[in-house]
Scaffold this active site. Structure first.
Site, short mmCIF file in Angstrom:
data_model
loop_
_atom_site.label_atom_id
_atom_site.label_comp_id
_atom_site.label_asym_id
_atom_site.label_seq_id
_atom_site.Cartn_x
_atom_site.Cartn_y
_atom_site.Cartn_z
CG ASP A 38 -1.77 1.18 1.41
OD1 ASP A 38 -1.91 1.95 0.43
OD2 ASP A 38 -2.31 1.36 2.51
CG ASP A 43 -3.44 4.67 -2.12
OD1 ASP A 43 -2.61 3.79 -1.82
OD2 ASP A 43 -4.41 4.97 -1.40
#
EC number: 3.4.23.34
Length: 398
Positions: free
Chosen positions: A98, A283
């Site tokens: 992430d 992201d």
């Protein structure tokens, strides 16, 4: 002309050398997302209500403060996962890599939450290299907190072993999101300023311990719906075979998230949003493309999406009549066709076409922000360069 040719050749060779260095490839597996599971079970609306989320009018509100507040919907659609090993001997966990957070956490053997009972847990007593740190940590997810303690151990990712890596051992995980999720934990690849508890992120330790040839990593997400064959996270450089043309290098505007400037967002031939510029983050920990809820509502209307059972969807037969959506970044247009931003699914034998856009209210001082998640990254190979604090984007090779 000859000196110019030699110069261009040298620049090309330098670029290839930088790209390839010694690459450490982490295979990413693609699984069914939690949203699809809940949709197939007819439980999606109940999920929204149980978490006090209004996915039609506005959406989840996220008051980000140094990374301790994570929007719950970020993980609802995650489909790409990899493996990390902790301890000696290794204890393996499936994680989300992430770029929108900076901590590594996995479930602890001391956790009593339903989510921990459904996933592998870390046993510190079974690792000869474990070191107790003892500090507590807390990360807010939607309406509940994930809490635990911080320990330290060796952490391995596809042959790269970080010594003394501090990580979170969760003892309480909130709600149903983590119960049914395909992943056990999260490995954050954001900047250190986002790290909860002042922990040094995994990639920073990789750089400090000279485990990577170059201070960068890259992400390729295959569009193959059947397992995502070929998807990978690459540490130490990037792979030119995964993209066409050249990388467009975009400066990071704020070091926390991988945050960049957007010059505009175009629907069809019309610039509808960010005409005077706005901020976005690239992201890997968000599957959809998110933006300020009122803007996203306008965008849903512009593409012809309508509310259906607590989410936005379109008539699958109208894809060829829908507009492209283009993100203008650093002088380059990044265009998503309807087949890229509409997400097909099969529900009770019927084709369902959900929107790849979602409202997310990220409040000041961090926001407002647009998030370019996996819907975007699938189409554009992404390189995250810590050495020069920049993001590289280029059209991904299918």
């Amino acid at each position: 002309m000859k000196p110019l040719f030699v110069l261009l050749l040298l620049l090309l060779l330098l670029d290839l050398a930088q790209a390839q260095g010694v690459l450490h490839r982490v295979p990413l597996r693609r699984h069914q997302s939690l949203r699809k599971k809940l949709r197939a079970q007819g439980q999606l609306s109940d999920f929204w209500r149980s978490h006090n989320l209004d996915m039609i009018e506005f959406s989840e509100s996220c008051n980000v403060d140094k990374g301790i507040n994570e929007p719950l919907i970020n993980y609802l659609d995650m489909e790409y996962f990899g493996t990390v090993s902790i301890g000696s001997p290794s204890q393996n966990f499936t994680v989300i890599f992430d770029t929108g957070s900076s901590n590594l956490w996995v479930p602890s053997v001391y956790c009593t939450s339903p989510a921990c009972k459904a996933h592998p847990v870390f046993h510190p007593s079974q690792s000869s290299t474990y070191m107790e740190v003892g500090n507590h940590f807390s990360i807010q997810y939607g309406t509940g907190s994930l809490t635990g303690i911080i320990g330290a151990d060796q952490v391995s990712v596809e042959g790269l072993t970080v010594e003394g890596q501090q990580f979170g051992e969760s003892v309480k995980e909130p709600g149903q999101t983590f119960v049914n999720a395909e992943f056990d934990g999260i490995l954050g690849l954001g900047y250190p300023s986002l790290a909860v508890g002042g922990v040094t992120p995994v990639f920073d330790n990789m750089m400090a311990q000279n485990l990577v040839a170059l201070p960068m990593f890259s992400v390729y997400l295959s569009s193959d719906p059947q397992g995502g064959s070929g998807s990978e996270l690459t540490f130490g450089g990037y792979d030119p075979s995964h993209f066409s043309g050249s990388l467009n290098w975009i400066p990071v505007t704020k070091q926390g998230y991988w945050q960049i400037a957007l010059d505009g967002i175009q629907v069809g031939d019309t610039v509808m949003f960010c005409s005077e510029g706005c901020q976005a983050i690239v992201d890997t920990g968000t599957s959809l493309i998110t933006g300020p809820p009122k803007k996203i509502k306008q965008l849903q209307e512009a593409i012809g999406a309508t509310p259906m059972d607590g989410e936005y969807a379109v008539d699958c037969a109208t894809l060829n009549m829908m507009p492209n959506v283009t993100f203008l970044i650093n002088g380059v247009s990044y265009t998503l066709s309807p087949t890229a931003y509409i997400l097909p699914d099969l529900v009770d034998g019927m084709q369902f076409c959900g929107s790849g856009f979602q409202g997310l209210d990220i409040q000041p001082p961090a926001g407002p922000l647009w998030i370019l998640g996996d819907v975007f990254i699938r189409k554009f190979y992404s390189v995250f360069d810590r050495g020069n604090n920049q993001v590289g984007l280029a059209p991904a090779v299918p």
